[in-house]
Design an enzyme around this catalytic site. Structure first.
Site, PDB file in Angstrom:
ATOM      1  N   CYS A 185       5.342  29.245  53.896  1.00  6.92           N
ATOM      2  CA  CYS A 185       3.907  29.486  53.785  1.00  6.92           C
ATOM      3  C   CYS A 185       3.505  28.893  52.707  1.00  6.92           C
ATOM      4  CB  CYS A 185       3.241  30.746  54.190  1.00  6.92           C
ATOM      5  SG  CYS A 185       4.027  31.651  55.650  1.00  6.92           S
ATOM      6  N   HIS A 321      -4.024  34.549  49.769  1.00  7.74           N
ATOM      7  CA  HIS A 321      -3.327  34.074  50.725  1.00  7.74           C
ATOM      8  C   HIS A 321      -3.829  34.567  51.914  1.00  7.74           C
ATOM      9  CE1 HIS A 321       0.274  32.716  52.755  1.00  7.74           C
ATOM     10  NE2 HIS A 321       0.453  33.890  53.229  1.00  7.74           N
ATOM     11  N   HIS A 361      -4.073  30.161  60.289  1.00  5.72           N
ATOM     12  CA  HIS A 361      -2.937  29.948  59.269  1.00  5.72           C
ATOM     13  C   HIS A 361      -2.318  28.676  59.275  1.00  5.72           C
ATOM     14  CE1 HIS A 361       0.415  30.684  56.465  1.00  5.72           C
ATOM     15  NE2 HIS A 361       0.561  31.914  56.800  1.00  5.72           N
ATOM     16  N   SER A 628     -17.793 -33.975  34.637  1.00  3.60           N
ATOM     17  CA  SER A 628     -17.916 -34.519  33.175  1.00  3.60           C
ATOM     18  C   SER A 628     -17.904 -33.182  31.997  1.00  3.60           C
ATOM     19  CB  SER A 628     -19.213 -35.052  33.216  1.00  3.60           C
ATOM     20  OG  SER A 628     -19.542 -35.802  32.258  1.00  3.60           O
TER      21      SER A 628
END
Length: 841
Positions: A185, A321, A361, A628
């Site tokens: 994870c 988390h 998750h 020219s």
């Protein structure tokens, strides 16, 4: 027994890392703009699936009707699609590549585009650090055919994790380290950590870091078992009393990282700063292999704080988390509290949240998902709500911690710089934490002109149209964006594909409208073409030409000022006073500009400065040609003459011509093959411009007599406003003197293909370095039609007239071999056109 926790002493501050680009694809969010809108609006992108939907994707009935089957999951946009052609894959090759690898490749490319870098020509090393979920795509493909070893090998490369990062490096031409990262994870936040370390050790100049998680059945559900990580009802209630687990999510995120000092120096857009990252492992000091560790988490957070040189009081948000499990949530808050308490005794001041409550998750992509959410929050100075939280988990002591769960959208207030932490913890104990800070205030650039050139390219016409529409919509939604910055990024930060379009926008021309008109009209160009710069000759000059560019374009102004400084002692005049006269001085300036001694230096200065401006924009000639006096600009650009010598020669050439007796020139509406047999020697061929236009030259009486003879034959002609009979025998008295001037300049062989007016074909090194050849250029007729023939017969060209008016562009279009497929563009407006110089260039 919990081990004693000792706070980490602050460590000497390291170089910080800038986040300069980011891209992602998440449930109900094909891009990060939609992702942020979902986050700030508190949208839960997790939905229930009906029996009909499950049956349609062939989920067996005994599974979806099982009492423990939770019919909750996510839809990942375009999971089953892949732009194989963009990356050089055949459909057969693409079909054996794991969808996770496909999405990660597309997202990496999008992240580099967001950063404003074109990877295929970038000459510094770019690293890749990424990981993915376990791959079951190989199982769906079935057993490889043992009689087809090559096919089996392709399948192995396509589906094995070992090739995840190196595939990106190969397809995007990235030459820095390429690491696969797999720590469950915490994979993608560990990838960010490793990318930062690689940057700090100067293994690469930029780095891609991220991860991907794809459920091949679109995450339509799972089996619930009490005590495991997944929720019984498909909702993640992080830190809530009713939290019973997380739910399956999907997603992909990639960030582009660069050392902060270099990002600032390079003018990159900085979305956030990573002050420090840290990684550790729990070891064996926990109840099981899969269980979290308070000690491990506290140590990694404290180490990150020490590396960043911050204390708990400096952090006002933590993206946790936050899995919503009965064991994990209390451990995480306890670890955070211990780490913060080492440097702070305050409580209830730091907001926390968990993106898992929004999208589930995302496993290997969980860390990068949380990091991207935090970067967006820092950039927008807003804290989005964490969902499904009503009352605290009774096992979490929020009252005696620095933390509270942020449940509503709010402005991110902070007395000092906004700073945040991001945590990601993997099964097996590899913990990662990052400390982020809001981006430094951007350095204001110079004021940009109102009009900008927006350029787009794509592999297919449909992709080009969609790209134009997407950009138009984006610019409509964000009118505060700097159009100059957008134009610059499109020109230098995008790969050049075969289908292209351009739109001029700004001022009273809205960018969105200009892009839509360009994509719907006849402007898109197919196929690659080389650009030839065509430098205009005498006769097209007028007072005020390029005034708008001088005022708005710094590069043009610098070059013209440089020309003026060299020319002033040579012609006793500041050329800028003739080009940009004060009000009331226009007629006097026009009179001087009609004198050859001033005309030719003025044209050179304008055309040289224009060419340098185009080169600075990335428009580089593959060949040059002049008419020219314009041939001297071409020669200087090709390296035959130095800049200073070219100006000296042009000034001397103009004065020598001015010193000669007067003469006349006339334009004849007929081809050279018609005109030449009619010439009797008193009037000569001066220029063969196209199959429809010829110029003759001689003494005034002779030219007027010749015009009368043409009228008798039904041929139209027009006397030109010139003071002398250029490119005729009347130029011969100055040829030897001018050859000596050229010899003193020591001309060199051309470094760029250049066409000659004298021969009508490509100039050789011997001709370029021969002073007599340049003297003959004054006397010989201009073979411009032959120059165009050479170009049309050799290659696919786009013609850019670099100078005032549109004469050379007209000559090209009049050529018998001209096809409308060849783009012919003029750089400056005609004096009678009522539009700005910037809109023309």
């Amino acid at each position: 027994m919990t081990a004693r926790f000792d706070p980490v002493e602050p460590i000497e501050e390291f170089e910080q890392i800038a986040v300069i680009g980011l891209a992602g694809r998440f449930p109900e969010a094909p891009d990060l703009e939609r992702f942020w809108e979902n986050l700030r609006s508190g949208r839960e992108s997790i939905r229930s699936f009906s029996e009909d939907e499950l049956a349609e994707i062939q989920i067996p009935e005994h599974i979806y009707r099982h009492p423990n089957f939770v019919r909750m999951g996510t839809d990942l946009p375009d999971m089953d699609r892949f732009d194989a052609g963009l990356f050089g894959y055949t459909p057969r090759q693409a079909e054996v590549i794991d969808p996770q690898a496909r999405i990660l490749l597309e997202t990496s490319y999008a992240a580099l585009e967001h950063a404003g870098y074109e990877p295929f020509s970038y000459d510094e090393p770019i690293g890749v650090f990424a990981g993915s979920n376990p791959n079951d795509y190989a199982t769906l493909l079935g057993v490889a055919d043992p009689t087809d070893p090559a096919g089996a090998f392709d399948r192995l490369i396509g589906t094995d994790k070992d090739f995840l990062a190196t595939r990106i490096s190969h397809r995007l031409n990235l030459t820095g380290p390429a690491f696969n990262v797999q720590t469950a994870c915490s994979t993608s936040l560990v990838a960010v950590h490793l990318a930062c370390q690689s940057l700090l050790s100067h293994e690469c100049t930029m780095a891609l870091a991220g991860g991907v998680s794809v459920n091949l059945r679109q995450g339509v559900g799972y089996f619930y078992q009490e005590g495991m990580i997944l929720s019984p009802d498909g909702h993640c209630r992080a830190f809530d009393a009713d939290a019973a687990g997380t739910t399956l999510g999907q997603g992909c995120g990639v960030v582009v990282l660069k050392r902060l000092s270099e990002a600032i120096a390079d003018g990159d857009t900085i979305h956030a700063v990573i002050k420090a990252t840290a990684v550790n492992n729990d070891g064996s000091g926990k109840i099981s292999y899969t269980a979290p560790s308070e000690d491990g988490q506290a140590r990694v957070i404290a180490l990150a704080h020490a590396l960043a040189g911050v204390g708990g009081d400096d952090i006002s948000y933590v993206e946790t988390h936050g899995t919503g499990t009965a064991l994990g949530d209390p451990v995480e808050i306890a670890a955070l509290t211990r780490a913060f308490a080492a440097t702070s005794d305050r409580s209830g001041y730091c907001a926390i949240g968990s993106v898992k409550t929004n999208v589930g998750h995302t496993d290997a992509a969980a860390g990068i998902t949380g990091l991207i959410k935090t970067v967006l929050a820092l950039e927008h100075k807003e804290l989005p709500p964490s969902l499904n939280y009503e009352r605290p988990n009774p096992n979490i002591d929020f009252e005696n911690s620095p933390f509270f769960v942020n449940t509503e959208l709010k402005q991110w207030e902070s007395a000092g710089p906004r700073r945040a932490g991001v945590s990601s913890f993997g099964i097996g104990g590899t913990n990662a934490h990052a400390v982020l800070e809001e981006a430094p205030a951007p350095i204001a650039g110079d004021a940009a002109p109102g009009l900008q050139l927006l350029t787009l390219s794509a592999r297919t016409p449909q992709a080009l149209s969609e790209m134009a529409d997407n950009l138009a919509t984006h610019l409509d939604r964000h009118p505060d964006l700097s159009l100059a910055d957008v134009a610059y990024t499109l020109q230098v930060g995008r790969h050049d594909y075969e289908h292209r379009l351009a739109a001029v926008a700004g001022g009273e021309r809205p960018a969105g409208e200009a892009l839509r008109l360009a994509s719907q009209g006849d402007q898109p160009v197919t196929g690659r073409t080389d650009v030839v710069f065509m430098f205009s000759g005498q006769g097209a000059q007028y007072p005020g030409m390029t005034r708008g560019l001088y005022e708005s374009e710094s590069r043009f102004r610098e070059e013209l000022d440089r020309c003026a400084a060299v020319l002033e002692p040579l012609i006793d005049t500041d050329i800028r006073q003739l080009l940009f006269p004060q009000p009331g001085g226009e007629e006097a300036a026009a009179e001087l500009l009609r004198q050859t001694a001033y005309t030719q230096p003025a044209l050179f200065a304008v055309e040289w400065s224009l060419a340098q401006l185009f080169v600075s924009w990335g428009i580089r000639p593959a060949a040059v040609v002049g008419h020219s006096i314009g041939e001297y600009v071409a020669a200087a650009l090709a390296g035959i003459f130095t800049f200073e010598d070219a100006l000296r020669l042009v000034a001397r050439r103009g004065r020598l011509m001015q010193s000669l007796p007067s003469g006349s020139m006339a334009a004849v509406q007929a081809s050279p093959t018609v005109v030449e047999p009619l010439l009797d020697g008193s009037v000569e061929l001066a220029a063969a411009n196209s199959s429809r236009l010829t110029v003759v030259s001689g003494e005034q009486d002779a030219v007027e007599a010749f015009q009368r003879s043409l009228t008798e034959r039904g041929i139209d002609s027009q006397l030109l406003h010139t003071s002398h009979a250029f490119h005729s025998q009347m130029m011969e008295p100055i040829l030897d003197t001018f050859a000596g001037e050229v010899a003193a300049a020591a001309p060199a062989a051309p470094s760029l293909p250049i066409l000659s007016n004298v021969t009508g074909t490509w100039m050789t090194p011997e001709q370029a370095t021969d002073p007599g050849f340049w003297a003959r250029q004054i006397r010989s007729p201009i073979r411009f039609a032959d120059n165009v023939s050479q170009l049309l017969e050799r290659g696919n060209w786009s013609f850019l007239e670099v100078g005032p008016g549109r004469a050379l562009a007209t000559f090209v279009r009049q050529h018998d071999s001209y096809s409308p497929e060849s783009a012919v563009v003029t750089a400056l407006r005609h004096p009678k056109e009522e539009r700005s110089d910037a809109s023309t260039a």
